[in-house]
Design a protein around this motif. Structure first.
Motif, PDB file in Angstrom:
ATOM      1  N   PHE A 180       0.847  -1.186   0.000  1.00 13.11           N
ATOM      2  CA  PHE A 180       0.000   0.000   0.000  1.00 13.11           C
ATOM      3  C   PHE A 180       0.885   1.239   0.000  1.00 13.11           C
ATOM      4  O   PHE A 180       1.912   1.269   0.666  1.00 13.11           O
ATOM      5  CB  PHE A 180      -0.885   0.036   1.262  1.00 13.11           C
ATOM      6  N   LEU A 181       0.466   2.254  -0.742  1.00 11.46           N
ATOM      7  CA  LEU A 181       1.168   3.547  -0.697  1.00 11.46           C
ATOM      8  C   LEU A 181       0.124   4.602  -0.356  1.00 11.46           C
ATOM      9  O   LEU A 181      -0.874   4.748  -1.061  1.00 11.46           O
ATOM     10  CB  LEU A 181       1.818   3.853  -2.049  1.00 11.46           C
ATOM     11  N   LEU A 182       0.339   5.307   0.760  1.00 14.93           N
ATOM     12  CA  LEU A 182      -0.633   6.314   1.170  1.00 14.93           C
ATOM     13  C   LEU A 182       0.074   7.649   1.379  1.00 14.93           C
ATOM     14  O   LEU A 182       1.236   7.691   1.765  1.00 14.93           O
ATOM     15  CB  LEU A 182      -1.270   5.943   2.521  1.00 14.93           C
ATOM     16  N   ASN A 183      -0.637   8.724   1.158  1.00 16.51           N
ATOM     17  CA  ASN A 183      -0.124  10.044   1.499  1.00 16.51           C
ATOM     18  C   ASN A 183      -0.642  10.420   2.879  1.00 16.51           C
ATOM     19  O   ASN A 183      -1.831  10.280   3.164  1.00 16.51           O
ATOM     20  CB  ASN A 183      -0.588  11.086   0.483  1.00 16.51           C
ATOM     21  N   CYS A 184       0.264  10.893   3.722  1.00 20.15           N
ATOM     22  CA  CYS A 184      -0.111  11.186   5.105  1.00 20.15           C
ATOM     23  C   CYS A 184      -1.159  12.293   5.212  1.00 20.15           C
ATOM     24  O   CYS A 184      -1.994  12.268   6.103  1.00 20.15           O
ATOM     25  CB  CYS A 184       1.148  11.581   5.870  1.00 20.15           C
ATOM     26  N   ASP A 185      -1.093  13.270   4.287  1.00 28.18           N
ATOM     27  CA  ASP A 185      -2.003  14.401   4.453  1.00 28.18           C
ATOM     28  C   ASP A 185      -3.328  14.223   3.726  1.00 28.18           C
ATOM     29  O   ASP A 185      -3.933  15.167   3.236  1.00 28.18           O
ATOM     30  CB  ASP A 185      -1.316  15.717   4.057  1.00 28.18           C
ATOM     31  N   CYS A 250      -7.294   9.941  -4.998  1.00 29.54           N
ATOM     32  CA  CYS A 250      -7.295  10.216  -3.555  1.00 29.54           C
ATOM     33  C   CYS A 250      -5.918  10.152  -2.911  1.00 29.54           C
ATOM     34  O   CYS A 250      -5.785  10.472  -1.739  1.00 29.54           O
ATOM     35  CB  CYS A 250      -8.198   9.216  -2.831  1.00 29.54           C
ATOM     36  N   GLY A 251      -4.919   9.682  -3.644  1.00 24.80           N
ATOM     37  CA  GLY A 251      -3.591   9.581  -3.040  1.00 24.80           C
ATOM     38  C   GLY A 251      -3.420   8.341  -2.193  1.00 24.80           C
ATOM     39  O   GLY A 251      -2.587   8.312  -1.285  1.00 24.80           O
ATOM     40  N   VAL A 252      -4.208   7.307  -2.456  1.00 27.88           N
ATOM     41  CA  VAL A 252      -4.067   6.029  -1.746  1.00 27.88           C
ATOM     42  C   VAL A 252      -4.019   4.939  -2.808  1.00 27.88           C
ATOM     43  O   VAL A 252      -4.897   4.867  -3.668  1.00 27.88           O
ATOM     44  CB  VAL A 252      -5.261   5.782  -0.796  1.00 27.88           C
ATOM     45  N   TYR A 253      -2.978   4.114  -2.772  1.00 23.40           N
ATOM     46  CA  TYR A 253      -2.800   3.109  -3.819  1.00 23.40           C
ATOM     47  C   TYR A 253      -2.436   1.755  -3.203  1.00 23.40           C
ATOM     48  O   TYR A 253      -1.869   1.694  -2.115  1.00 23.40           O
ATOM     49  CB  TYR A 253      -1.631   3.486  -4.746  1.00 23.40           C
TER      50      TYR A 253
END
Lengths: 479, 361
Positions: A180-185, A250-253
């Motif tokens: 998973f790759l997520l952006n914190c903000d 959404c910046g979540v992969y």
């Protein structure tokens, strides 16, 4: 809204012992380049005070285990100090990922969501902050949530895919089947297990979390076109000037490990282009504009866009809330969104409106166990009160974040504001914002150790740390 | 002899510069502000300087390590755990200031820039034999400050009047004192104001004398006064050591250029400009009434006036920067941009013009 799913083997555990005694180190940078000072205190984590009914236990060795070989690693991109100037003045005192939303550091929310992924082996936080700014936090959260969390520092900007790629050896250490790759903000419900299931059914290299937004606002984001039946990513455009789609990134992969091969391809191709630039004199003239270095790879423009329509990337749509936390105004809004979500996922965290002895509670309110709120105060909706704060008699708090060690004296009113650590709000004073979370001066922000004297009114203003306001102000930035 | 420099707090009025370094280390005329005072004290025979601080002690201590050896003077810190006002820090540093010799010690306010005539101060102090001497300076609008009412011939201080409504005198406290060790017996270790509590007591005992400060005086704790202060300082430098100032066809008025700075062709620099170490001023640049701090680069054809350019910042080609623009550390003003009074926090890029005074966070 999904709650905590009971995992296959669960254990009932009560963590009501006080947080472990961890040494508190004031992190102060001697060099002049980054003057943020932040002291992380274990009380910032609230889990140890509360009872959990069920969660899966990961054995102490923190190695992957379980019946399945399908281990998952999560990577959360946390950014860096000079990148986050939009989060000033709060980022002058604390790295943005550690700023509390609904009573917990911002990065806690995606990490907690990761815990719901079956067979989670490891969480990596990747960013540009100095290691010591995250050392205490990472050690505490690993202990509290029983999930191995590690901070990795990027040495130079390599783009959203380049940074991820540069740590592939760490990420692949546990031989994960999915990453998973997520952006914190990003503020959302993080439907990660559902995304993973969808991804497995698509059979592609990656699945992107997407959400529908209004057509007018879509241009601020990456717009995606997806096949309505197969959900395949057909087209990607980053912040297009004309309308492409109301479905945005959404910046979540979630990826399978062959994403690294795809990124490597992009790096090799880019290096080739850079060589060409050196050879052709015309290309050399183009260097007046900023030339992007060879190993700077952006996930969206350089990977998703070229691969669109090639049956490699798919989309998973969320119908829940989604926001980006770029400014302090948005952090106030997102804190409220998470407080609301607690109703469904962790209602025990919210203040009890029916407690007759306590203050009057309206709507979603979080109060840290060590904070003291006078019974005649009225708090809420959308209020978060951090550790050791003291809310005096007759105080009214609406839609605000009250940070650690703040003192709000009698009969004061705080609306649509963020009150910084150790600040004090005088008697009968009024600290107020209009409530427009997107405007530059839409909420009032008081930095660390700001003193608002008795009866002073502060409206739609930003006050930097260590100031005393003895006269009323409106629409001002006070350095 | 010993000296105490009241460094105090957060320097919020000098933000955004003080977001990068504590105020005493902000450069003034190409040297950290506090260095001007420490060097003047050393030159008059002070062997130990105590810095009374309450903010970022470790940054100050690092600075001291670098300079102690070079300056040939001992520098120590006295750290307040709570703000002690203008007199409390003296009580806190008592043991460092009294060495049994009975010699008086200096107390300076760190924001003050002047010619530091410490020799004359010592002579005057010894001649009147009183317990304390304060330096005063003449101002045009005394009612903005605390006025010192004194006998003109002897200098004996009668009383202090805070922001007087009618004219009682035009001399105000310049923030430079020479005190006998016995003054420390009058100060308790608690937040205390030297002007409101200690000096009036000494004046009542007829032991307080005032000396008018010759030469210029400025409190450079805020940007507007910083720029005025530079003009006064360079003016004084012209009289005392004109060889330190720059000269040439491209120089107008008083200009200070560090030896490691580089200036291009066709520039017009001055009046009242300071260009710091390692700065690069490209060709065709006009600079007036401004400070360019260490490592900054001013690109071709740009024009800067009445502004402060922070460390390692850049001003783009054809940019125009004026009217109290303050650039913090590492701020980059793009080509052709106009800034009219922009106050820019560190690590920012200015890509669009600032048409009226504005804070850019």
């Amino acid at each position: 809204m999904a709650g905590l799913d009971p995992p296959p083997s669960s254990l009932s555990l009560s963590l009501s012992s006080p947080p472990q005694a961890l040494e508190i180190h004031p992190f102060e940078s001697p060099s002049s380049s980054s003057s943020s000072i932040f002291t992380f205190h274990p009380s910032h984590l609230i889990f140890s005070h509360l009872e959990f009914t069920q969660f899966s236990v990961i054995p102490c060795s923190f190695k992957a285990m379980g019946s399945s070989e399908e281990r998952v690693v999560a990577v959360i991109m946390v950014g860096g100090p000079t990148k986050g100037t939009r989060f000033r003045p709060l980022s002058l005192n604390v790295p943005k990922p550690l700023f509390p939303l609904a009573g917990q550091p911002m990065v806690n929310h995606p990490i907690s969501a990761c815990r719901r992924i079956p067979n989670l082996a490891q969480v990596y936080l990747i960013g540009f902050y100095e290691e010591r700014e995250f050392a205490l936090y990472v050690s505490a959260i690993s202990n509290e949530l029983r999930v191995p969390v590690r901070y990795l520092r990027e040495d130079k900007p390599r783009g959203s895919a380049g940074g991820f790629y540069s740590f592939r050896n760490y990420i692949m250490e546990d031989s994960p089947s999915h990453i998973f790759l997520l952006n914190c903000d990003v503020c959302c419900s993080f439907p990660l297990p559902e995304m993973l299931d969808a991804h497995k059914s698509y059979g592609g290299m990656g699945t992107i979390l997407v959400i529908k937004v209004s057509a007018e606002s879509a241009h601020q984001f990456g717009e995606l076109v997806a096949d309505p039946d197969t959900k395949e990513l057909l087209h990607y455009a980053e912040k297009p000037e004309t309308f492409v789609s109301d479905l945005i990134n959404c910046g979540v992969y979630v990826f399978t490990p062959n994403i690294f091969a795809a990124i490597e391809e992009a790096i090799v191709e880019r290096r080739g282009k850079a060589e060409l630039r050196r050879i052709t004199s015309f290309e050399a003239l183009q260097s007046a504009t900023k030339a992007i270095p060879a190993d700077y790879v952006r996930l969206d423009q350089d990977i998703l866009s070229p691969f669109a329509g090639k049956k490699e990337f798919y989309t998973y749509e969320t119908l829940d809330f989604w926001e980006q936390i770029k400014t302090p105004g948005m952090s106030l809004k997102c804190s409220a969104l998470y407080l609301h979500q607690f109703r469904y996922t962790s209602p025990q965290l919210l203040a009890n409106a029916n407690d007759a002895k306590g203050a009057t509670i309206i709507g979603d309110v979080y109060i840290h166990p060590s904070a003291k709120v006078h019974p005649t105060a009225k708090v809420g909706p959308n209020v978060s009160i951090s550790a050791n704060a003291r809310i005096g008699a007759g105080v009214r708090l609406i839609s605000c974040i009250i940070l650690d060690d703040v003192e709000v004296l009698e009969n004061a009113v705080v609306i649509h504001s963020i009150v910084g650590w150790k600040s004090s709000i005088g008697k009968w004073s009024r600290v107020q914002g209009e409530g427009d979370c997107n405007a530059k001066l839409g909420i009032t922000i008081l930095g660390e150790s700001v003193a608002v004297e008795d009866e002073v009114v502060v409206i739609n203003s930003i006050v930097l740390p260590n100031k005393t306001l003895s006269v009323s102000v409106q629409e001002e930035i006070i350095l | 002899m010993k000296a105490l420099i009241l460094v105090g707090g957060f320097g919020t009025r000098l933000r955004p510069l003080t977001l990068s370094v504590p105020k005493p280390l902000v450069d003034f005329a190409n040297k950290p502000m506090i260095l001007h005072q420490i060097e003047a004290l050393r030159d008059v025979g002070v062997t130990e300087v105590v810095l009374a601080i309450n903010y970022q002690p470790e940054v100050m201590l690092n600075f001291l390590k670098d300079f102690e050896a070079k300056l040939g003077i001992k520098i120590t810190c006295s750290q307040e755990t709570e703000p002690l006002g203008t007199a409390g820090p003296l009580a806190l540093a008592r043991d460092k200031l009294i060495d049994g010799s009975g010699e008086p010690f200096f107390v300076l306010n760190s924001d003050v820039i002047s010619e530091y005539p410490f020799d004359e101060l010592i002579k005057f102090h010894k001649s009147h034999g009183g317990e304390a001497t304060i330096m005063v300076t003449k101002v045009d609008e005394p009612s903005k400050y605390g006025v010192v009412v004194m006998e003109e011939e002897t200098g004996k201080v009668d009383r202090f009047v805070e922001k007087p409504k009618i004219f009682v005198g035009n001399k105000i406290n310049a923030g430079i004192y020479l005190l006998n060790p016995s003054v420390l017996d009058r100060i308790e270790l608690r937040p205390t104001s030297i002007e409101k509590e200690v000096f009036p007591q000494i004046a009542a005992d007829k032991e307080l004398f005032a000396m008018v400060l010759p030469g210029f005086w400025m409190d450079v704790g805020q940007p507007k006064d910083y720029i005025t202060g530079l003009r006064l300082y360079l003016n004084s430098l012209r009289k005392r050591s004109p060889s330190k100032l720059a000269s040439g066809a491209h120089i107008v008025g008083n200009v200070l250029v560090h030896e490691t700075a580089v200036i291009g062709e066709g520039c017009l620099i001055g009046p009242d400009v300071a260009i710091g170490p390692g700065c690069v001023v490209e060709s065709g640049v006009r600079l007036s009434r401004c400070t360019v701090m260490r490592g900054a680069r001013v690109k071709k054809h740009s024009c800067i006036s009445s502004s402060i350019i922070g460390w390692h910042s850049t001003v783009g080609q054809w940019a125009r920067v004026e009217n109290m623009t303050i650039l913090g550390e590492d701020v980059h003003v793009c080509d052709e941009i106009y800034s009219n009074g922009g106050v820019v926090l560190p690590h920012k890029e200015i890509k669009s013009s600032i048409l009226k005074p504005e804070i850019v966070m």
